[in-house]
Scaffold this active site. Structure first.
Site, mmCIF file in Angstrom:
data_model
loop_
_atom_site.group_PDB
_atom_site.id
_atom_site.type_symbol
_atom_site.label_atom_id
_atom_site.label_comp_id
_atom_site.label_asym_id
_atom_site.label_seq_id
_atom_site.Cartn_x
_atom_site.Cartn_y
_atom_site.Cartn_z
ATOM 1 C CG ASP A 1 -12.648 13.727 -2.184
ATOM 2 O OD1 ASP A 1 -12.304 14.923 -2.249
ATOM 3 O OD2 ASP A 1 -11.894 12.828 -1.763
ATOM 4 C CG ASP B 1 -6.356 16.217 1.310
ATOM 5 O OD1 ASP B 1 -7.198 15.802 2.136
ATOM 6 O OD2 ASP B 1 -6.454 16.017 0.090
HETATM 7 C C1 GLA Z 1 -8.309 14.097 -1.374
HETATM 8 C C2 GLA Z 1 -8.981 15.428 -1.588
HETATM 9 C C3 GLA Z 1 -9.089 15.712 -3.062
HETATM 10 C C4 GLA Z 1 -7.704 15.715 -3.680
HETATM 11 C C5 GLA Z 1 -7.012 14.396 -3.399
HETATM 12 C C6 GLA Z 1 -5.570 14.445 -3.839
HETATM 13 O O1 GLA Z 1 -9.115 13.056 -1.798
HETATM 14 O O2 GLA Z 1 -10.224 15.467 -0.964
HETATM 15 O O3 GLA Z 1 -9.725 16.939 -3.293
HETATM 16 O O4 GLA Z 1 -6.962 16.793 -3.169
HETATM 17 O O5 GLA Z 1 -7.037 14.074 -2.014
HETATM 18 O O6 GLA Z 1 -4.894 13.278 -3.564
#
Ligand code: GLA
Length: 649
Positions: free
Chosen positions: A551, A481
């Site tokens: 997301d 990420d």
């Molecule tokens: C980001 C990712 C999510 C999740 C969060 C965790 O927003 O896109 O899928 O992994 O971080 O903090």
């Protein structure tokens, strides 16, 4: 045999082609490299095409010539420097020792070779054998500075793709500063285009935007240090009437994950000028005598059968020659991810119930998301401390992983390798590793900060920490990420006159870390992520065959996001999960059936607490999993067509 690239030495014409496309340019008066044609395959080019020499009202001509019809400002060119009386947005700008930025790039020589050279430290399309592509390198030179520009063109035999990049060499005696160095310039004559781009926002990425190209310069780009949610590094130029199945379209995808720019300019005589490369905002590269700079690569395609055929060319090159590793043609595992099921609120017992139910339903991999390390019970802390939280996992994360493995499932983990929290052991030990400008307060985003990936010791340290976890857990998958972008860009490793190299050096550091991890652990499947789809590009794809699309997991919104994504990117890349309802991002309730039908189109998974489903819903999930296993090869790797747009379907 040069069967993909021909050079007509009499007419000084280069012709790159395969079965479907041709790309033609020539060396003309004054060593000017003039663009002639890009489009449907031309069987035999006899040199008929020459753009008219016209006296264009006070336009610049060739030095030393009385001919006023050679217009430096309007003849289509392959690569233009600043200060040569071509007033289109230049492909390159070079500040020289005396402060001038004028260049006069002239053709010097060429080389044709089988295959495709690797781009040092950069992701790029590759070849598996030397016969499947040929590469033409044209060298342009600026006599005064001794700068040489290698324009690299690779044409693939079986797929309608030509790649382009540029390598600049300083063969002179003095240092210069590259202030702009694009990977591609392409001039079109007599076309009336629509531009098609993929803008968006967090949880709202890659929505298709089509508009007509008007006069002036339009710049699509990012200066965030990432390829961004806001403007994906993809662009198509289509004829006004082009639709999914018919009409002309040119597609461009930049294999780069940092600041990018796509400039489209319609000029005084209705020509369209396109320049693609690293964004010149806050960019400058010190090029000492004897040194070189290699740009990232643009992939371009042409389709005479509408947008579907353009997308299919990108899908094919991604599957065959961008994605590396054993996952290239592999069916991707169905996963369950605990993020939307638990967020930070979990312990081993709670996760075990999800794992057990997943196994029962036929799901193949459990992914433990954010919150397993340091003392990360919320987003205020612990980034950089890639060791397990013993409170949550009594037997370590290795113990938990082995339990998952014993059930016959794969195990994946979330990392955010480029980040640091102030509340962390990493910050205690190395406060100077955080990106910040001396004397200024660093700007937080999601309470976190970015590591200086331009520093070798940072890359080494993160590599060692992640490697230890991979070994301990016998890890099968990593979700990498990147949840904030870069500001107050600065690195302690460079002097003042080289600070503007930072954004590119940062990305080179990220690529180096990816390269080392993927080479050291070839059986780990990587999925890239940046707060959802904030770094969804071909650069990432070279290392990570999958990327979390967004997301936003609402099925209805995902239809639009996935539709936009499909223009440049193959479905096997799109991480797509079924989540709970009402949806956490938008509150909408959709049926389990609809949620699955949308997510089937990508690398499929679930992102909810499977134990909270009713028995009937669990049965449905079992059926969905069984169905996807049967059909996933088709969904992930089949030929993808858009039949209709989500708005009209
Ligand atoms: C980001 C990712 C999510 C999740 C969060 C965790 O927003 O896109 O899928 O992994 O971080 O903090």
């Amino acid at each position: 045999m040069n069967d993909l690239i021909e050079f007509d030495s009499k007419r000084q014409v280069f012709h790159l082609h395969n079965g479907n496309i041709s790309y033609i340019f020539s060396v003309e008066e004054g060593g000017t490299l003039c663009h002639l044609y890009f489009g449907r395959r031309v069987q035999k080019y006899h040199g008929e095409l020459k753009y008219p020499r016209v006296d264009r009202g006070f336009s610049g001509n060739l030095p030393g010539s009385l001919d006023r019809t050679f217009s430096r400002d309007t003849l289509p060119k392959e690569y233009s420097g600043a200060g040569e009386m071509d007033y289109h947005t230049p492909a390159t700008i070079v500040r020289q020792e005396n402060g001038s930025n004028a260049l006069m790039l002239k053709y010097k020589n060429y080389k044709i070779e089988d295959g495709k050279p690797k781009l040092e430290g950069l992701p790029a399309a590759y070849v598996e054998n030397e016969k499947e592509a040929q590469t033409l390198t044209i060298t342009l030179e600026d006599e005064l500075t001794g700068l040489e520009y290698d324009l690299l063109y690779t044409v693939y035999r079986e797929v309608s793709i030509i790649t382009r990049s540029v390598k600049v060499r300083n063969t002179g005696k003095k240092t210069v500063f590259l202030e702009k160095v694009a990977s591609l310039q392409l001039d079109f004559v007599d076309r009336d285009f629509d531009s098609i781009c993929l803008p968006g926002a967090h949880a709202n990425e890659r929505h298709l935007e089509r508009s007509s190209v008007g006069y002036g310069i339009q710049k699509f780009g990012s200066i965030r240090g990432t390829s961004s949610h806001q403007m994906n590094p993809f662009l198509a130029l289509a004829d006004r009437k082009t639709d999914e199945f018919s009409g002309d379209v040119y597609g461009f995808a930049f294999a780069y994950s940092g600041n990018h720019s796509f400039e489209v300019e319609k000029d005084q005589i209705d020509q369209t000028h396109l320049v693609i490369g690293i964004n010149d905002y806050n960019f400058s590269w010190k090029l000492d005598a004897g040194s070189e700079f290699q740009t990232p690569e643009v992939l371009m395609t042409y389709s005479d059968q509408g947008l579907n055929k353009m997308s299919q060319a990108f899908h094919e090159i991604i599957r065959e020659r961008i994605v590396r590793s054993k996952f290239k043609h592999a069916d991707r595992p169905i996963l369950v991810n605990n993020w939307e099921a638990t967020y930070f609120d979990f312990n081993e017992e709670k996760l075990k119930t999800i794992v057990d139910e997943a196994e029962n339903l036929g799901i193949e991999m459990f992914v433990l998301d954010d919150g397993w390390f340091g003392h990360r019970d919320n987003d205020l802390t612990s980034l950089g401390d890639w060791f397990v939280d013993q409170k949550k996992f009594l037997n370590g994360v290795g113990g938990f992983a082995s339990r998952v493995h014993k059930l016959g499932m794969k195990f994946g983990l979330w990392f955010e390798p480029e980040m640091i929290s102030i509340d962390s052991k990493l910050y205690e030990d190395h406060p100077d590793w955080m990106i910040q400008t001396k004397g200024r307060l660093a700007t937080p985003a999601r309470h976190q900060f970015v590591l200086d990936m331009a520093r070798q010791e940072v890359v080494d340290d993160i590599f060692n920490k992640i490697s230890a976890v991979i070994k301990d857990t016998k890890l099968d998958y990593i979700k990498w990420d990147m949840n904030r972008t870069i500001t107050e860009a600065f690195t302690a490793t460079l002097p003042a006159n080289r600070q503007q190299e930072f954004a590119h050096r940062y990305i080179l550091g990220v690529y180096q870390l990816y390269e080392r991890l993927t080479q050291a652990f070839p059986s780990v499947l990587f999925e890239s992520c940046a707060s959802g789809g904030g770094r969804f590009d071909l650069g990432m794809m070279y290392y990570a065959p999958q990327a979390w699309c967004s997301d936003d997991t609402d099925a209805v919104e995902r239809i639009y996001i996935q539709d936009g994504t499909s223009y440049g990117y193959i479905p096997s890349m799109w991480g797509a999960h079924v989540s709970a309802v009402p949806n956490d991002q938008v509150g909408r309730v959709t049926s389990l059936d609809t949620r699955a039908k949308v997510a089937y189109f990508g690398a499929f998974g679930y992102e909810l607490d499977l134990n909270e489903l009713s028995e009937e819903e669990q049965e449905t999930v079992k059926e969905q999993v069984a169905f996807y296993k049967q059909q996933r090869h088709l969904f992930q790797h089949g030929t993808f067509y858009r039949i209709d747009s989500p708005d009209t379907a």
